[in-house]
Design a protein around this motif. Structure first.
Motif, PDB file in Angstrom:
ATOM      1  N   LEU A  80       0.720  -1.335   0.097  1.00 33.62           N
ATOM      2  CA  LEU A  80       0.178  -0.068  -0.300  1.00 33.62           C
ATOM      3  C   LEU A  80       1.017   1.446   0.289  1.00 33.62           C
ATOM      4  O   LEU A  80       2.164   1.357   0.522  1.00 33.62           O
ATOM      5  N   LEU A  81       0.022   2.568  -0.794  1.00 32.24           N
ATOM      6  CA  LEU A  81       1.064   3.230  -0.999  1.00 32.24           C
ATOM      7  C   LEU A  81       0.112   4.536  -0.355  1.00 32.24           C
ATOM      8  O   LEU A  81      -0.669   5.033  -0.204  1.00 32.24           O
ATOM      9  N   TRP A  82       1.417   5.282   0.505  1.00 29.29           N
ATOM     10  CA  TRP A  82       0.705   6.485   1.484  1.00 29.29           C
ATOM     11  C   TRP A  82       1.264   7.770   1.102  1.00 29.29           C
ATOM     12  O   TRP A  82       2.393   7.796   0.752  1.00 29.29           O
ATOM     13  N   SER A  83       0.588   9.425   0.885  1.00 32.15           N
ATOM     14  CA  SER A  83       1.099  10.447   0.863  1.00 32.15           C
ATOM     15  C   SER A  83       0.802  11.351   1.316  1.00 32.15           C
ATOM     16  O   SER A  83      -0.553  11.152   1.668  1.00 32.15           O
ATOM     17  N   THR A  84       0.984  12.482   1.709  1.00 32.80           N
ATOM     18  CA  THR A  84       1.005  13.556   2.255  1.00 32.80           C
ATOM     19  C   THR A  84       0.880  14.704   1.710  1.00 32.80           C
ATOM     20  O   THR A  84       1.999  14.968   0.775  1.00 32.80           O
TER      21      THR A  84
ATOM     22  N   ASN B 261      -1.716   2.679   9.566  1.00 33.75           N
ATOM     23  CA  ASN B 261      -1.020   3.431  10.398  1.00 33.75           C
ATOM     24  C   ASN B 261      -1.568   4.683  10.973  1.00 33.75           C
ATOM     25  O   ASN B 261      -0.980   5.481  10.138  1.00 33.75           O
ATOM     26  N   LEU B 262      -2.527   5.131  10.792  1.00 37.08           N
ATOM     27  CA  LEU B 262      -3.361   6.399  10.741  1.00 37.08           C
ATOM     28  C   LEU B 262      -2.641   7.103  12.455  1.00 37.08           C
ATOM     29  O   LEU B 262      -2.343   8.443  11.959  1.00 37.08           O
ATOM     30  N   ALA B 263      -2.487   6.497  13.326  1.00 36.84           N
ATOM     31  CA  ALA B 263      -2.362   7.273  14.029  1.00 36.84           C
ATOM     32  C   ALA B 263      -0.738   7.922  14.020  1.00 36.84           C
ATOM     33  O   ALA B 263      -0.156   8.775  14.646  1.00 36.84           O
ATOM     34  N   LYS B 264       0.018   7.266  13.611  1.00 38.18           N
ATOM     35  CA  LYS B 264       1.722   6.638  13.503  1.00 38.18           C
ATOM     36  C   LYS B 264       1.546   8.682  11.895  1.00 38.18           C
ATOM     37  O   LYS B 264       2.007   9.346  12.416  1.00 38.18           O
ATOM     38  N   ASP B 265       0.972   8.448  11.421  1.00 41.09           N
ATOM     39  CA  ASP B 265       1.047   9.458   9.975  1.00 41.09           C
ATOM     40  C   ASP B 265       0.377  10.018  10.596  1.00 41.09           C
ATOM     41  O   ASP B 265       1.195  11.758  10.416  1.00 41.09           O
ATOM     42  N   LEU B 266       0.067  10.455  11.592  1.00 39.81           N
ATOM     43  CA  LEU B 266      -0.790  11.693  12.029  1.00 39.81           C
ATOM     44  C   LEU B 266      -0.125  12.832  13.285  1.00 39.81           C
ATOM     45  O   LEU B 266       0.023  13.377  14.314  1.00 39.81           O
TER      46      LEU B 266
END
Length: 849
Positions: A22-26, A47-52
């Motif tokens: 899975l890819l994620w970016s800001t 991991n939403l908590a880590k990304d936020l």
């Protein structure tokens, strides 16, 4: 069969491959995840908590949750790990249709404090749909006379997938008479066409069977087939031809039923019935189109049959067929592209991303109350929404991003003025005419202890009779508090202060719940006339607030003291012995009874009465002065021993009285010193002249001093209180007295037969110093009685100084004892500072002139 299973395994392998990477970016402060569609429920996206930048403990403490703008909750957060997981299997074609990009916006709401983050989840297409023909079988009738190269339109297949997984090309089974041509349309669709490569011969082959296959570009690819049956017809070798191959029509979505859309026209050059044309929708036209549009088979005019909705479908591609009546039947085709024009028929929506919670009234300006978003299903300006608040509320809308707003405070809140606000939010789009939606948000205000208790009065006056029962209620005070709950709950107490050097709590106590004040014991007016209580009302808030009030307690006199005889002083019991000459004439002053009453006002007015006498015809007692005089001349027959019982009463209710017994011894040869002194002609001589001179000078001096004193007091009375019946001045205005907390009060009482001036010194809470002058108009001589309580105070209003003391010494040395008559002694007492006879206890001492 084995080959198809291999493709299926390959497809699922590709699906899990995407899931593992899975890819994620800001982007611009927003987090984006990319996942393939149809992930299983519970699959981890990231991991939403880590990304936020949040810790695991903050997920639960700050109540992290995910809200979907799409309306359906496809995702959730694992509170234990902070991972964003799939809550429901997502079908990209259902969510996004044929759009090339499928992005689901999410709002991450974090409370305590309130924060809002926007994340996006991009749903990537997988090749889970095969190309599909509406009909699996297609029948064509082609005349054998048709020239080579003629093209026949075939049914297009539909593939919901997009991108590389969408429909890519067609193939057809091998036939020497036909070939396949794919035509690219303007909207990106691919339309297959059958091309006649060799002239048909019905006699050789009347029917041709072809298999049309549609293939997508997925890996592995998917396909769909349609069986085409071609029947070779004879004769009627011309088919209808439309004026346009493509007709474009625009129509508003709110157009009523029966609205004319377009007129189609096809021409067949054949003659008679072979040239007659009938119009109809294509055989493969979906029912959804047939329910909305209609066509006149004879004229080719198209009408609106149903209701359009731009939000459901913005465009329609409609195949139209024109057939003649020849044998065999010939057919021509065209397409009608209908563009639905959006109108502002959807009102905007107001969505609460975070519901408002109760707000403290001391919340600072800028406090976030709730998060709100707005959306409109229309497009363009019709879908642009602005939010407004009703005026007059201390709130404001602060734009965030993408039609998201924060409702914040922008003023001072006061629960006592408004305990709850019903905030009306108005959402208006930019359409013409604009549509509006209103929604009301209730916001409760939590009370803060910002109001102190307030007494109904700043001070209270209480009048209490002396000798009351201990424990009786004196008064009740009341206070109110504008706050709520414990902040408005009030307790009452008495602040410590001193009354005659003793704590006020020893005199009274207070009910802390209702503010009632009770006495601890009975009060004595003669000991305490007035005192004050400082009460406090305190709320139960944190921190608590309080206010004070003063209660003035005035003790009212009761007639609880009997008159006390101070002259003549009885050495033994109540019997007083007096002597008088037998030669006394009528009106002879035998003695004078003087009594005082510790009460005040009417309760202290004294009258004298002869209760019993040895000879009632011989003596009389003046009612007001107490003077005992002879009523007639004493005769030789009168007893030498006379006994008088004199009753002394006050004017109170009930009446208090006392008695004194006077024993009078009538003797022969005694002189009348008082009468002789008054009637004796002045003899020329040094001593008598000196006495007369001293008396005149003393009387003049005292009169002048008294006149000056009363003038000064009268001037100050006029300045300080024009309407008051008493005159007050500060004692520190007098020479030799520097106490600023005491007052001098001189009160003239003309009520009743006894006229007196009462001089009171001292403040309201101290023992008053009383100086009273009683002038009786009924006496033969002007009497001046000076009464004061026993006190350590060295204040003497009428002190005249050492000159009069020296005068006494001179008179005492120059005059014989026999010259000191009763009147002269009284006059000198008056002139020399009112020499007093002390009386024990609270009984006043007196000097009489």
């Amino acid at each position: 069969m084995t080959k198809r299973m291999g493709y299926r395994d390959w497809r699922w392998l590709a699906l899990w491959w995407h899931n593992c990477f899975l890819l994620w970016s800001t982007i611009d402060g927003q987090t984006r995840y990319t996942i393939p569609e149809e992930l299983k429920q519970g699959s981890v996206i990231g991991n939403l908590a880590k990304d936020l930048g949040l810790g695991l403990s903050e997920i639960f403490d700050r109540k992290l949750r995910v809200a979907s703008e799409a309306g359906k909750q496809y995702f959730s957060v694992d509170a234990g790990k902070g991972e964003l997981i799939v809550n429901e299997i997502i079908d990209r074609e259902t969510v996004c249709g044929k759009r090339a990009s499928c992005v689901l916006p999410l709002q991450v709401v974090i409370e305590n404090p309130l924060q809002l983050h926007r994340i996006e989840v991009e749903i990537r297409d997988i090749n889970d749909n095969s190309p599909n023909f509406i009909t699996n079988e297609l029948t064509l009738k082609i005349a054998e006379s048709v020239v080579v190269g003629r093209q026949f339109s075939l049914e297009s297949a539909e593939d919901p997938d997009v991108g590389s997984n969408a429909l890519k090309y067609y193939t057809i089974s091998k036939d020497e008479c036909f070939s396949l041509k794919v035509k690219d349309l303007s909207n990106g669709r691919k339309a297959p066409e059958l091309v006649l490569e060799k002239r048909l011969d019905r006699e050789k082959q009347a029917v041709h069977q072809l298999l049309l296959t549609a293939l997508d570009g997925g890996n592995p690819f998917r396909s769909g087939t349609s069986q085409i049956t071609i029947t070779v017809l004879d004769v009627n070798d011309n088919f209808p031809v439309f004026e346009k191959a493509l007709y474009k029509v625009s129509i508003d979505e709110n157009s009523p039923k029966g609205t004319f859309m377009v007129k189609l026209k096809a021409i067949d050059i054949d003659d008679v019935q072979n040239g007659e044309v009938k119009y109809s929708f294509g055989e493969r036209t979906p029912n959804a189109v047939l329910s909305i549009f209609d066509i006149d088979s004879d004229t080719g005019e198209m009408f609106l049959k149903g209701k359009l909705d731009f939000e459901n479908a913005a465009t329609y591609e409609i195949d139209i067929s024109a057939k003649d009546n020849g044998t065999p039947e010939m057919e021509g085709q065209c397409s009608v592209q209908v563009e639905v024009v959006d109108v502002n028929d959807n009102p905007p929506e107001i969505i609460f991303t975070s519901k408002p919670s109760p707000l403290r009234e001391d919340a600072p300006s800028g406090t976030v109350v709730a998060l709100i978003s707005a959306r409109d299903l229309d497009s363009g300006n019709n879908g642009k929404v602005t939010l407004q608040l009703q005026r007059g509320n201390p709130f404001n809308m602060k734009p965030s991003f993408s039609n998201n707003y924060a409702l914040v405070t922008n003023g001072v809140l006061d629960r006592e003025s408004f305990s709850e606000y019903n905030i009306e939010i108005t959402a208006t789009d930019s359409g013409s005419p604009p549509l509006t939606t209103k929604k009301t948000i209730p916001v409760s205000i939590i009370d803060v202890n910002d109001n102190s208790p307030k007494f109904t009065q700043s001070f209270y006056d209480v009048y209490l009779k002396e000798n009351g029962l201990p424990g009786s209620i004196l008064s009740s005070v009341s206070a109110s508090d504008l706050d709520f709950g414990d902040n408005a709950k009030i307790s009452y107490s008495i602040l410590d202060s001193k009354v005659q050097g003793v704590s006020v709590s020893s005199y009274v106590y207070m009910n802390s719940d209702n503010g009632s004040i009770y006495s601890m014991h009975s009060f004595d007016y003669e000991t305490l006339k007035v005192f004050q209580i400082l009460v406090q009302a305190k709320d139960h808030g944190s921190p608590s607030l309080n206010s004070n009030a003063t209660v003035h307690v005035f003790i009212l006199d009761q007639n609880d003291n009997a008159p006390a005889v101070i002259y003549p002083s009885a050495a033994l019991g109540s019997l007083s012995h007096q002597k008088m000459p037998r030669s006394a004439k009528a009106g002879h002053l035998v003695t004078k009874v003087t009594a005082v009453d510790a009460d005040s006002g009417h309760n202290a007015w004294i009258s004298y009465k002869l209760a019993e006498a040895t000879d009632a015809s011989l003596f009389s007692v003046n009612t007001y002065t107490g003077e005992v005089r002879t009523k007639r001349t004493v005769s030789e027959q009168d007893d030498s021993s006379q006994r008088l019982l004199i009753e002394i009463k006050d004017d109170g209710e009930p009446v208090q009285s006392s008695t004194v017994t006077v024993a009078i011894l009538v003797e022969d040869g005694l002189q009348e010193p008082i009468l002789n002194l008054r009637q004796k002609a002045p003899e020329p001589g040094k001593k008598s002249g000196r006495i007369t001179l001293y008396l005149i000078l003393s009387l003049a001096s005292v009169s002048m001093l008294s006149l000056v004193t009363f003038v000064v007091l009268a001037v100050k009375c006029v300045r300080n209180s024009r309407s008051s019946g008493s005159c007050c001045m500060r004692l520190d205005d007098l020479d030799g007295y520097n106490n600023p907390n005491r007052n001098l009060q001189i009160q003239l009482n003309t009520d009743g037969p006894i006229k007196y001036v009462e001089v009171l010194g001292g403040d309201m809470l101290s023992q008053s110093q009383s100086f009273r002058s009683c002038l009786s108009p009924m006496s033969e001589f002007s009497d001046f009685t000076f009464v004061k309580p026993s006190s350590t105070t060295d204040f003497n209003l009428f002190s005249i100084g050492g000159a009069f003391k020296e005068m006494i010494n001179v008179l005492d040395a120059s005059l014989p004892d026999s010259a000191w008559t009763f009147e002269s002694q009284q006059m000198l007492w008056y002139l020399t500072g009112f020499s007093t006879t002390s009386v024990d206890g609270d009984t006043p001492s007196e000097s009489t002139v």
